[in-house]
Motif scaffolding. Structure first.
Motif, PDB file in Angstrom:
ATOM      1  N   PHE A 193      39.120  89.976  30.011  1.00  0.00           N
ATOM      2  CA  PHE A 193      39.983  89.354  31.008  1.00  0.00           C
ATOM      3  C   PHE A 193      41.198  88.686  30.363  1.00  0.00           C
ATOM      4  O   PHE A 193      42.312  88.772  30.876  1.00  0.00           O
ATOM      5  CB  PHE A 193      39.193  88.366  31.866  1.00  0.00           C
ATOM      6  CG  PHE A 193      38.104  89.022  32.663  1.00  0.00           C
ATOM      7  CD1 PHE A 193      38.334  90.192  33.373  1.00  0.00           C
ATOM      8  CD2 PHE A 193      36.835  88.479  32.708  1.00  0.00           C
ATOM      9  CE1 PHE A 193      37.333  90.811  34.109  1.00  0.00           C
ATOM     10  CE2 PHE A 193      35.826  89.076  33.448  1.00  0.00           C
ATOM     11  CZ  PHE A 193      36.078  90.247  34.143  1.00  0.00           C
ATOM     12  N   ARG A 249      35.519  82.581  42.104  1.00  0.00           N
ATOM     13  CA  ARG A 249      34.397  82.942  41.233  1.00  0.00           C
ATOM     14  C   ARG A 249      33.229  82.042  41.593  1.00  0.00           C
ATOM     15  O   ARG A 249      33.231  80.854  41.301  1.00  0.00           O
ATOM     16  CB  ARG A 249      34.791  82.763  39.764  1.00  0.00           C
ATOM     17  CG  ARG A 249      33.674  83.062  38.806  1.00  0.00           C
ATOM     18  CD  ARG A 249      34.076  83.097  37.360  1.00  0.00           C
ATOM     19  NE  ARG A 249      35.098  82.171  36.967  1.00  0.00           N
ATOM     20  CZ  ARG A 249      35.622  82.106  35.757  1.00  0.00           C
ATOM     21  NH1 ARG A 249      35.214  82.911  34.809  1.00  0.00           N
ATOM     22  NH2 ARG A 249      36.557  81.233  35.483  1.00  0.00           N
ATOM     23  N   PHE A 285      41.493  84.396  37.645  1.00  0.00           N
ATOM     24  CA  PHE A 285      40.417  84.265  38.625  1.00  0.00           C
ATOM     25  C   PHE A 285      40.921  83.476  39.830  1.00  0.00           C
ATOM     26  O   PHE A 285      41.388  82.354  39.687  1.00  0.00           O
ATOM     27  CB  PHE A 285      39.202  83.570  38.004  1.00  0.00           C
ATOM     28  CG  PHE A 285      38.412  84.489  37.119  1.00  0.00           C
ATOM     29  CD1 PHE A 285      37.301  85.154  37.611  1.00  0.00           C
ATOM     30  CD2 PHE A 285      38.797  84.699  35.811  1.00  0.00           C
ATOM     31  CE1 PHE A 285      36.591  86.010  36.801  1.00  0.00           C
ATOM     32  CE2 PHE A 285      38.087  85.559  34.988  1.00  0.00           C
ATOM     33  CZ  PHE A 285      36.971  86.216  35.488  1.00  0.00           C
ATOM     34  N   ILE A 295      39.639  88.683  41.153  1.00  0.00           N
ATOM     35  CA  ILE A 295      40.427  88.549  39.924  1.00  0.00           C
ATOM     36  C   ILE A 295      41.763  89.242  40.139  1.00  0.00           C
ATOM     37  O   ILE A 295      41.812  90.405  40.548  1.00  0.00           O
ATOM     38  CB  ILE A 295      39.696  89.176  38.723  1.00  0.00           C
ATOM     39  CG1 ILE A 295      38.278  88.628  38.603  1.00  0.00           C
ATOM     40  CG2 ILE A 295      40.494  88.929  37.438  1.00  0.00           C
ATOM     41  CD1 ILE A 295      37.402  89.381  37.611  1.00  0.00           C
TER      42      ILE A 295
END
Length: 96
Positions: free
Chosen positions: A30, A40, A37, A58
């Motif tokens: 990532f 989450r 994000f 994301i």
């Protein structure tokens, strides 16, 4: 202007100890692809369809970047760690 792209994941962890291997490796992928994000975990209200334990969104700068992250060696190594540790559905969608 290029449209942003999003990974949308629904996950239910079945083996937290094994899933921790995924959590240890995935951040590298990532970070490499500048993922951000937007959601989450957190509280979820399921209005229709099956319930999942975790919802993840994301953001990536574009579709090519999102696809490259998923296909990357870094993410595939992380994915291997979670394959028997959860049930998951992951989608990549281009924004508007």
């Amino acid at each position: 202007m290029t449209a942003k792209a999003y990974w949308i994941a629904r996950v239910t962890v079945t083996d937290p100890a094994a899933y921790s291997g995924y959590q240890a490796l995935a951040p590298e992928a990532f970070a490499k692809y500048d993922a951000r994000f937007l959601a989450r975990g957190g509280e979820t209200v399921t209005c229709e369809g099956p319930e999942w334990q975790r919802q993840v969104i994301i953001e990536f700068d574009n579709l090519a970047q999102a696809r490259a992250c998923y296909a990357s060696a870094e993410y595939q190594a992380a994915r291997e760690q979670r394959k028997d540790a959860c049930h998951a559905e992951i989608f990549i969608v281009e924004g508007v």
